[in-house]
Design a protein around this motif. Structure first.
Motif, PDB file in Angstrom:
ATOM      1  N   ARG A 165       0.847  -1.186   0.000  1.00  0.00           N
ATOM      2  CA  ARG A 165       0.000   0.000   0.000  1.00  0.00           C
ATOM      3  C   ARG A 165       0.883   1.237   0.000  1.00  0.00           C
ATOM      4  NH1 ARG A 165      -4.778  -0.980   4.492  1.00  0.00           N
ATOM      5  NH2 ARG A 165      -5.863  -2.724   3.442  1.00  0.00           N
ATOM      6  N   ASP A 166       0.868   1.971  -1.099  1.00  0.00           N
ATOM      7  CA  ASP A 166       1.708   3.170  -1.214  1.00  0.00           C
ATOM      8  C   ASP A 166       3.146   2.811  -0.854  1.00  0.00           C
ATOM      9  OD1 ASP A 166      -0.500   4.683  -1.976  1.00  0.00           O
ATOM     10  OD2 ASP A 166      -1.050   5.076   0.112  1.00  0.00           O
ATOM     11  N   ASN A 167       3.641   3.416   0.231  1.00  0.00           N
ATOM     12  CA  ASN A 167       5.024   3.167   0.638  1.00  0.00           C
ATOM     13  C   ASN A 167       5.106   2.245   1.857  1.00  0.00           C
ATOM     14  OD1 ASN A 167       6.144   4.866  -1.367  1.00  0.00           O
ATOM     15  ND2 ASN A 167       5.654   6.674  -0.109  1.00  0.00           N
ATOM     16  N   ALA A 168       4.080   1.425   2.042  1.00  0.00           N
ATOM     17  CA  ALA A 168       4.055   0.534   3.203  1.00  0.00           C
ATOM     18  C   ALA A 168       3.660  -0.879   2.785  1.00  0.00           C
ATOM     19  CB  ALA A 168       3.084   1.059   4.265  1.00  0.00           C
ATOM     20  N   VAL A 169       3.908  -1.821   3.676  1.00  0.00           N
ATOM     21  CA  VAL A 169       3.538  -3.225   3.459  1.00  0.00           C
ATOM     22  C   VAL A 169       2.599  -3.643   4.585  1.00  0.00           C
ATOM     23  CG1 VAL A 169       4.349  -5.577   3.139  1.00  0.00           C
ATOM     24  CG2 VAL A 169       5.803  -3.654   2.450  1.00  0.00           C
ATOM     25  N   ARG A 170       1.409  -4.103   4.204  1.00  0.00           N
ATOM     26  CA  ARG A 170       0.455  -4.619   5.197  1.00  0.00           C
ATOM     27  C   ARG A 170       0.569  -6.137   5.217  1.00  0.00           C
ATOM     28  NH1 ARG A 170      -4.864  -6.599   5.490  1.00  0.00           N
ATOM     29  NH2 ARG A 170      -6.031  -5.888   7.331  1.00  0.00           N
ATOM     30  N   MET A 171       0.837  -6.694   6.402  1.00  0.00           N
ATOM     31  CA  MET A 171       1.069  -8.126   6.521  1.00  0.00           C
ATOM     32  C   MET A 171       0.210  -8.723   7.620  1.00  0.00           C
ATOM     33  SD  MET A 171       5.239  -8.303   6.221  1.00  0.00           S
ATOM     34  CE  MET A 171       5.442  -7.128   7.561  1.00  0.00           C
ATOM     35  N   GLN A 172      -0.360  -9.877   7.346  1.00  0.00           N
ATOM     36  CA  GLN A 172      -1.009 -10.686   8.370  1.00  0.00           C
ATOM     37  C   GLN A 172      -0.002 -11.743   8.793  1.00  0.00           C
ATOM     38  OE1 GLN A 172      -4.863 -12.161   7.303  1.00  0.00           O
ATOM     39  NE2 GLN A 172      -5.594 -10.170   6.595  1.00  0.00           N
ATOM     40  N   LEU A 173       0.327 -11.732  10.078  1.00  0.00           N
ATOM     41  CA  LEU A 173       1.440 -12.532  10.582  1.00  0.00           C
ATOM     42  C   LEU A 173       1.010 -13.503  11.664  1.00  0.00           C
ATOM     43  CD1 LEU A 173       3.743  -9.444  11.120  1.00  0.00           C
ATOM     44  CD2 LEU A 173       4.096 -11.114   9.318  1.00  0.00           C
ATOM     45  N   ALA A 174       1.753 -14.585  11.770  1.00  0.00           N
ATOM     46  CA  ALA A 174       1.669 -15.495  12.910  1.00  0.00           C
ATOM     47  C   ALA A 174       3.098 -15.701  13.385  1.00  0.00           C
ATOM     48  CB  ALA A 174       1.038 -16.825  12.507  1.00  0.00           C
ATOM     49  N   GLY A 175       3.361 -15.327  14.627  1.00  0.00           N
ATOM     50  CA  GLY A 175       4.733 -15.426  15.111  1.00  0.00           C
ATOM     51  C   GLY A 175       4.813 -15.386  16.619  1.00  0.00           C
ATOM     52  N   PRO A 176       5.998 -15.606  17.167  1.00  0.00           N
ATOM     53  CA  PRO A 176       6.196 -15.602  18.617  1.00  0.00           C
ATOM     54  C   PRO A 176       5.818 -14.256  19.220  1.00  0.00           C
ATOM     55  CG  PRO A 176       8.126 -16.470  17.476  1.00  0.00           C
ATOM     56  CD  PRO A 176       7.240 -15.884  16.432  1.00  0.00           C
ATOM     57  N   ALA A 177       5.210 -14.288  20.394  1.00  0.00           N
ATOM     58  CA  ALA A 177       4.811 -13.056  21.073  1.00  0.00           C
ATOM     59  C   ALA A 177       6.007 -12.159  21.340  1.00  0.00           C
ATOM     60  CB  ALA A 177       4.096 -13.395  22.384  1.00  0.00           C
ATOM     61  N   SER A 178       7.158 -12.768  21.661  1.00  0.00           N
ATOM     62  CA  SER A 178       8.343 -11.961  21.948  1.00  0.00           C
ATOM     63  C   SER A 178       8.791 -11.162  20.732  1.00  0.00           C
ATOM     64  CB  SER A 178       9.488 -12.862  22.430  1.00  0.00           C
ATOM     65  OG  SER A 178       9.807 -13.835  21.435  1.00  0.00           O
ATOM     66  N   LEU A 179       8.627 -11.730  19.537  1.00  0.00           N
ATOM     67  CA  LEU A 179       9.020 -11.035  18.307  1.00  0.00           C
ATOM     68  C   LEU A 179       8.001  -9.977  17.927  1.00  0.00           C
ATOM     69  CD1 LEU A 179      10.793 -10.757  15.711  1.00  0.00           C
ATOM     70  CD2 LEU A 179       9.282 -12.472  14.683  1.00  0.00           C
ATOM     71  N   LEU A 180       6.727 -10.331  17.882  1.00  0.00           N
ATOM     72  CA  LEU A 180       5.701  -9.381  17.462  1.00  0.00           C
ATOM     73  C   LEU A 180       5.551  -8.249  18.473  1.00  0.00           C
ATOM     74  CD1 LEU A 180       2.937 -11.717  15.994  1.00  0.00           C
ATOM     75  CD2 LEU A 180       4.967 -10.749  14.914  1.00  0.00           C
ATOM     76  N   GLY A 181       5.758  -8.540  19.744  1.00  0.00           N
ATOM     77  CA  GLY A 181       5.689  -7.487  20.746  1.00  0.00           C
ATOM     78  C   GLY A 181       6.785  -6.455  20.581  1.00  0.00           C
ATOM     79  N   ARG A 182       7.894  -6.863  20.002  1.00  0.00           N
ATOM     80  CA  ARG A 182       9.015  -5.947  19.783  1.00  0.00           C
ATOM     81  C   ARG A 182       8.660  -4.878  18.750  1.00  0.00           C
ATOM     82  NH1 ARG A 182      13.640  -9.343  17.738  1.00  0.00           N
ATOM     83  NH2 ARG A 182      12.918 -10.591  19.516  1.00  0.00           N
ATOM     84  N   TYR A 183       7.729  -5.209  17.863  1.00  0.00           N
ATOM     85  CA  TYR A 183       7.359  -4.274  16.789  1.00  0.00           C
ATOM     86  C   TYR A 183       5.885  -3.889  16.881  1.00  0.00           C
ATOM     87  CZ  TYR A 183      11.785  -6.055  15.055  1.00  0.00           C
ATOM     88  OH  TYR A 183      13.093  -6.419  14.950  1.00  0.00           O
ATOM     89  N   ARG A 184       5.374  -3.791  18.090  1.00  0.00           N
ATOM     90  CA  ARG A 184       3.948  -3.514  18.262  1.00  0.00           C
ATOM     91  C   ARG A 184       3.549  -2.130  17.760  1.00  0.00           C
ATOM     92  NH1 ARG A 184       3.352  -2.772  24.783  1.00  0.00           N
ATOM     93  NH2 ARG A 184       4.987  -1.221  25.083  1.00  0.00           N
TER      94      ARG A 184
END
Length: 216
Positions: A165-184
């Protein structure tokens, strides 16, 4: 007396993209000479520290039930008998179809290390058993200029869908809470949150979010 003399560690990537350390302990034997008891026990420290145990059994052995009893006896002595345990029935390539059905009825995972059979199912079962860093489902919108974030998510999470989308990437992710929480900060906010300006999230309430570096 047993083939594995020293514990061996190897990093394994699970289907969820979580990375774990798998430790191969020394073999268990009965009637161990007293002169070796202390050394034998010292090598089993990994068992006490492990989150999940994989009890690898020889499915083709006539004494497999006896072997299981001996292993459980040692686990009880180590106060590890109540740890989550997955039974891995190895050497199923040596079994008949009827014997395989009998082995499967015990709830274990049937594998053949020699034939590379059943290993994907084993990794999936291990993935389900690990609860220390649970897998979360989230949607994130990351600017394309943040290549570091995109690379980290690509390496550590499963990308269900990706949309530019324009200059961004929209992603639906499944991953470890420790990783996704880092980029909340990149999580997509719910429509109601955008309208009210509350800054909430459609997937997980803000107050329960893990701080960076913390585990769920």
């Amino acid at each position: 007396m047993f083939a594995t003399l020293d514990p061996k560690l190897k990093a394994v990537v699970l289907p969820s993209r979580r990375k774990v350390l798998l430790s191969d302990t020394v073999g268990f034997i009965r009637n161990l000479p007293h002169t070796l008891v202390s050394s034998f026990r010292a090598t089993l420290e990994e068992v006490q520290k492990a989150e999940v145990l994989l009890h690898v059994r020889d499915a083709s052995s006539p004494a497999r039930d006896e072997h299981k009893a001996e292993v459980e006896k040692v686990l009880a002595e180590l106060e590890a008998v109540n740890k989550p345990c997955i039974e891995v029935m190895n050497k199923v390539d040596l079994l008949s179809a009827e014997e395989r059905e009998t082995a499967a009825s015990g709830g274990g995972v049937l594998v053949s290390a020699r034939m590379r059979e059943g290993l994907d199912a084993l990794l999936a079962r291990l993935d389900e058993a690990l609860v220390g860093d649970p897998v979360m489902e989230q949607t994130m919108i990351v600017p394309q200029s943040r290549g570091d974030v995109l690379a980290a998510l690509e390496a550590g999470a499963v990308i269900r869908e990706r949309e530019f989308r324009d200059n961004a990437v929209r992603m639906q992710l499944a991953g470890p809470a420790s990783l996704l929480g880092r980029y909340r900060e990149f999580r997509e906010k719910a429509k109601t949150d955008r309208a009210s300006g509350s800054g909430g999230d459609s997937q997980m309430p803000g107050p329960s979010d893990p701080e960076p570096g913390h585990r769920w």
